[in-house]
Design a protein around this motif. Structure first.
Motif, short mmCIF file in Angstrom:
data_model
loop_
_atom_site.label_atom_id
_atom_site.label_comp_id
_atom_site.label_asym_id
_atom_site.label_seq_id
_atom_site.Cartn_x
_atom_site.Cartn_y
_atom_site.Cartn_z
N TYR A 110 0.84 -1.20 0.00
CA TYR A 110 0.00 0.00 0.00
C TYR A 110 0.87 1.25 0.00
O TYR A 110 1.92 1.31 0.65
N VAL A 111 0.42 2.24 -0.73
CA VAL A 111 1.07 3.55 -0.77
C VAL A 111 0.01 4.63 -0.59
O VAL A 111 -1.01 4.61 -1.29
N ALA A 112 0.25 5.54 0.33
CA ALA A 112 -0.62 6.71 0.50
C ALA A 112 0.22 7.95 0.20
O ALA A 112 1.07 8.34 1.01
N ASN A 113 -0.01 8.54 -0.97
CA ASN A 113 0.68 9.78 -1.35
C ASN A 113 -0.09 10.95 -0.75
O ASN A 113 -1.08 11.42 -1.33
N VAL A 114 0.36 11.40 0.40
CA VAL A 114 -0.37 12.43 1.15
C VAL A 114 0.35 13.77 1.17
O VAL A 114 -0.28 14.82 1.25
N ALA A 115 1.67 13.77 1.10
CA ALA A 115 2.45 14.99 1.29
C ALA A 115 1.95 16.13 0.40
O ALA A 115 1.63 15.93 -0.78
N GLY A 116 1.87 17.32 0.99
CA GLY A 116 1.39 18.45 0.21
C GLY A 116 1.83 19.77 0.82
O GLY A 116 2.42 19.82 1.91
N MET A 117 1.55 20.83 0.09
CA MET A 117 1.84 22.18 0.54
C MET A 117 0.83 23.10 -0.12
O MET A 117 0.02 22.67 -0.94
N GLN A 118 0.87 24.37 0.23
CA GLN A 118 -0.04 25.33 -0.36
C GLN A 118 0.68 26.66 -0.52
O GLN A 118 1.60 26.98 0.27
N HIS A 119 0.31 27.41 -1.54
CA HIS A 119 0.77 28.79 -1.69
C HIS A 119 -0.39 29.60 -2.25
O HIS A 119 -1.00 29.21 -3.24
N ILE A 120 -0.69 30.71 -1.60
CA ILE A 120 -1.84 31.54 -1.95
C ILE A 120 -1.35 32.77 -2.72
O ILE A 120 -0.62 33.60 -2.17
N ALA A 121 -1.75 32.85 -3.99
CA ALA A 121 -1.42 34.02 -4.82
C ALA A 121 -2.22 33.93 -6.11
O ALA A 121 -2.55 32.84 -6.57
N SER A 122 -2.50 35.09 -6.70
CA SER A 122 -3.15 35.09 -8.00
C SER A 122 -2.19 34.59 -9.06
O SER A 122 -0.96 34.59 -8.85
N ILE A 123 -2.72 34.19 -10.21
CA ILE A 123 -1.85 33.68 -11.28
C ILE A 123 -0.80 34.70 -11.71
O ILE A 123 0.38 34.37 -11.81
N PRO A 124 -1.16 35.97 -11.94
CA PRO A 124 -0.12 36.93 -12.35
C PRO A 124 0.96 37.15 -11.29
O PRO A 124 2.10 37.50 -11.63
N GLU A 125 0.59 36.94 -10.03
CA GLU A 125 1.55 37.18 -8.94
C GLU A 125 2.21 35.90 -8.44
O GLU A 125 3.03 35.95 -7.52
N PHE A 126 1.89 34.75 -9.04
CA PHE A 126 2.37 33.48 -8.49
C PHE A 126 3.85 33.30 -8.81
O PHE A 126 4.24 33.29 -9.98
N PRO A 127 4.70 33.14 -7.79
CA PRO A 127 6.14 32.95 -8.05
C PRO A 127 6.41 31.57 -8.64
O PRO A 127 5.94 30.55 -8.11
N MET A 128 7.16 31.52 -9.71
CA MET A 128 7.38 30.26 -10.42
C MET A 128 8.18 29.26 -9.60
O MET A 128 8.00 28.05 -9.76
#
Length: 287
Positions: A110-128
């Protein structure tokens, strides 16, 4: 409803929170790999699977958090074992190493791929650089983990096993300021279906989609969303997060972990290529 109605701290796990099922493969000889196991949903899933008797290998960059997960499993008298492996999921060599470590503990099923993160920004302001990191962690890493784990699962005598991917209501629809997260979650549904297509029935793929879950990541997201949208934290909770839901209560990490437990078990035999959508009505109803 007031801000005081919300406890903005992740609840502690208890024995009564966790689903325990009978399954012939839920024993110490069977291994479950859980990513993001140092906190939140990942920790709850690792502890839940250990409570079901499995040997659990937890992967995370946070070694101290992994140690705490192991301590929680022991505190709850889990019959299974927990082994924490410090892992950078954006490093291919680390990913390969944790897969081999899991396979050395027994029959990797069994594998549970759970790891995650979040970043809040609009598309024009989203850092690549944040976009690239988020997609590396939440889409590329699950693909690589699956690529390396599938041969081990197939090597088991009956080939029975499952790879489960953590998705979200944001894998079903889009809201503003979360473009990278939404992209990753939509992609994870495609990966899930691809695993099912190649799994020959015994090796299943499924995803788990939920609404807002009270985790440490969620507490940070409430603060970030409030700042981004110029709202109070109370307004974010009531109007942004719970406004569309019919069930006016955030899920707990244990409730999400129980979905992984059920999905991995024989009760989930026909759950293959599909998404378990437990969202309180977010995506199926509207005003």
């Amino acid at each position: 409803m007031t801000q005081d109605d919300f406890d903005l701290s992740a609840p502690e796990l208890s024995e009564d929170d966790l689903l325990v099922v009978d399954d012939p493969h839920f024993d110490r000889d069977s291994v479950a790999l859980v990513t993001g196991a140092a906190s939140g949903i990942g920790r709850a899933t690792a502890v839940a699977l250990a409570r079901n008797g499995l040997t659990v290998v937890g992967a995370d960059v946070d070694q101290e958090g992994l140690d705490d997960t192991g301590a929680k499993a022991e505190e709850l008298d889990a019959p299974g074992r927990f082994v924490g492996v410090e892992t950078d999921l954006t490093d291919d060599e680390d990913v390969a190493a944790v897969i081999e470590a899991a396979a050395e503990e027994g029959a990797l099923r069994y594998v549970a791929n759970v790891a995650g993160m979040q970043h809040i920004a609009s598309i024009p302001e989203f850092p690549m650089d944040r976009y690239d990191l988020l997609l590396d962690l939440m889409l590329r890493a699950p693909f690589l983990v699956s690529k390396l784990a599938m041969p081990h699962i197939r090597e088991n005598g009956d080939g029975v096993g499952a790879i489960a991917n953590m998705s979200s209501v944001h894998g079903h629809y889009a809201t503003k300021d979360k473009s990278a997260y939404i992209t990753a979650k939509h992609g994870i549904h495609g990966l899930t279906k691809a695993i099912a297509a190649e799994g020959e029935g015994s090796l299943r793929g499924f995803s788990v989609s939920v609404g807002y879950v009270l985790t440490p990541l969620m507490v940070n997201q409430i603060e970030d969303t409030a700042e981004e949208r110029g709202l109070s934290e109370r307004q974010v909770i009531e109007n942004v997060m719970l406004g569309q839901a019919r069930t006016k209560e955030m899920m707990t990490p244990a409730q999400v972990a129980n979905l992984f437990t059920f999905g991995f078990s024989g009760h989930g035999q026909h759950l293959n290529g599909a998404d378990m959508l437990w969202d309180g009505g977010y995506t199926t109803t509207y005003e």
